[in-house]
Scaffold this active site. Sequence first.
Site, PDB file in Angstrom:
ATOM      1  N   ARG A  83     -14.951  -9.205 -11.416  1.00 21.77           N
ATOM      2  CA  ARG A  83     -14.052  -8.557 -12.360  1.00 21.77           C
ATOM      3  C   ARG A  83     -13.092  -9.554 -12.997  1.00 21.77           C
ATOM      4  NH1 ARG A  83     -12.675  -4.261  -9.584  1.00 21.77           N
ATOM      5  NH2 ARG A  83     -14.331  -3.121 -10.645  1.00 21.77           N
ATOM      6  N   CYS A 108       9.019  -2.353  -2.988  1.00 21.69           N
ATOM      7  CA  CYS A 108       8.122  -2.733  -1.899  1.00 21.69           C
ATOM      8  C   CYS A 108       8.823  -3.704  -0.950  1.00 21.69           C
ATOM      9  CB  CYS A 108       6.860  -3.378  -2.461  1.00 21.69           C
ATOM     10  SG  CYS A 108       5.639  -3.805  -1.200  1.00 21.69           S
ATOM     11  N   CYS A 144       5.561 -10.819  -1.649  1.00 25.46           N
ATOM     12  CA  CYS A 144       4.539 -11.539  -2.417  1.00 25.46           C
ATOM     13  C   CYS A 144       5.208 -12.234  -3.607  1.00 25.46           C
ATOM     14  CB  CYS A 144       3.463 -10.577  -2.892  1.00 25.46           C
ATOM     15  SG  CYS A 144       2.719  -9.598  -1.565  1.00 25.46           S
ATOM     16  N   CYS A 173     -12.996  -3.850  -2.811  1.00 26.92           N
ATOM     17  CA  CYS A 173     -12.744  -4.674  -3.983  1.00 26.92           C
ATOM     18  C   CYS A 173     -11.735  -5.722  -3.547  1.00 26.92           C
ATOM     19  CB  CYS A 173     -12.197  -3.792  -5.104  1.00 26.92           C
ATOM     20  SG  CYS A 173     -11.629  -4.675  -6.556  1.00 26.92           S
ATOM     21  N   CYS A 195       4.945 -10.929  -7.383  1.00 26.92           N
ATOM     22  CA  CYS A 195       4.957  -9.496  -7.658  1.00 26.92           C
ATOM     23  C   CYS A 195       6.315  -8.983  -8.127  1.00 26.92           C
ATOM     24  CB  CYS A 195       4.508  -8.721  -6.421  1.00 26.92           C
ATOM     25  SG  CYS A 195       4.283  -6.952  -6.756  1.00 26.92           S
ATOM     26  N   CYS A 197     -10.701   4.399  -6.831  1.00 26.19           N
ATOM     27  CA  CYS A 197     -10.273   3.218  -6.080  1.00 26.19           C
ATOM     28  C   CYS A 197      -8.779   3.343  -5.833  1.00 26.19           C
ATOM     29  CB  CYS A 197     -10.578   1.956  -6.883  1.00 26.19           C
ATOM     30  SG  CYS A 197      -9.980   0.413  -6.154  1.00 26.19           S
ATOM     31  N   CYS A 239      -8.381   3.527 -10.743  1.00 27.54           N
ATOM     32  CA  CYS A 239      -7.765   2.835  -9.621  1.00 27.54           C
ATOM     33  C   CYS A 239      -6.282   3.185  -9.570  1.00 27.54           C
ATOM     34  CB  CYS A 239      -7.929   1.331  -9.776  1.00 27.54           C
ATOM     35  SG  CYS A 239      -9.633   0.784  -9.970  1.00 27.54           S
TER      36      CYS A 239
END
Length: 334
Positions: free
Chosen positions: A265, A56, A60, A193, A63, A133, A100
């Site tokens: 959640r 990616c 972040c 979400c 991550c 999702c 998801c």
Amino acid sequence: MALLRTAPAPKLDELRRLYELPLFELVHQSRAVYTAHWPDPEIQLCSLLSIKTGGCSEDCSYCAQSSHYDTALQPERLMEKETVLAAARRAKAEGATRFCMGAAWKGVKGGDAKLDAVCGIVEGVAELGMEVCVTLGNLDTEAARRLKEAGVTAYNHNIDTSPEFYPKIVTTHTFDDRLRTIGEAQKAGMSVCSGGIIGMGETVTDRLRMLEVLAGLETVPESVPINVITPIPGTPLGDAEPVDIFELVRLIAVARITFPVSKVRLSAGRTKLSREGQALCFYAGANAIFFGSKLLTAPNPEANEDLRLLRDLGFKPQAPYTDVPVPDSVAATV
């Protein structure tokens, strides 16, 4: 499900007053809100699969999938549709009712070949009778429309933390970029979400500001994930300190009071929680979990462990499409 605000959104000072209550008094209030709006002893079981892992371009700090950091993760291409469907069938057989799918991309736009591929996968999962999702990064209007038409019921796009602390965690996109994508998903008719991660070095004020921002949306999230950071060696937050269980319970309780009809959640970080700690989170108002042995790239409790815990606590899995509309494209198949 569109959850339009019917009362003024709580402000930071109000959230802080709740958070600072004696723990049992706070949990007593959150429990009352929970039982008033969610009287059935149900927990939503959501299975999470990384359908395109690693490589990616975003930075972040938490991550493992960021190409900016030297982690043990090896990038992988987008999974084949049949491989994803096989995983979805296994998840359904184990008891998951929402599937998801996450892809490590900056985002998708209308006309992207990768969007076409994901929409084809979504259609197949929706035909299994599961809620669908996805989390694919930033969306434009056309991409959001395509995903909704394919059968996506919810778009996951966490805001992670407060707008003030966000630039210390991510620099390759902005907090406003996150809010724009949430808006695109909601305009297309998908529920959202969206929650955050605690344990990244933020303050309690940052955590409460995160809730304040989400509560201030014209349409509040259908579900609010509260993640505890899983430190990944090689990332800037690879040495993050554990989060105290009572801090987690307090935030879940405040989230439940703030979002009475949204799912709260209990998400990443559950492998570090005892059965008793998880039980207290459920008592305080959590009513959804990610279910299955892996969360994108992070470990998660085994399915049989979760099912045993929920059974011991008197919970049953929530049925699919209990409180979200069945997409038109799959209505005839469920």
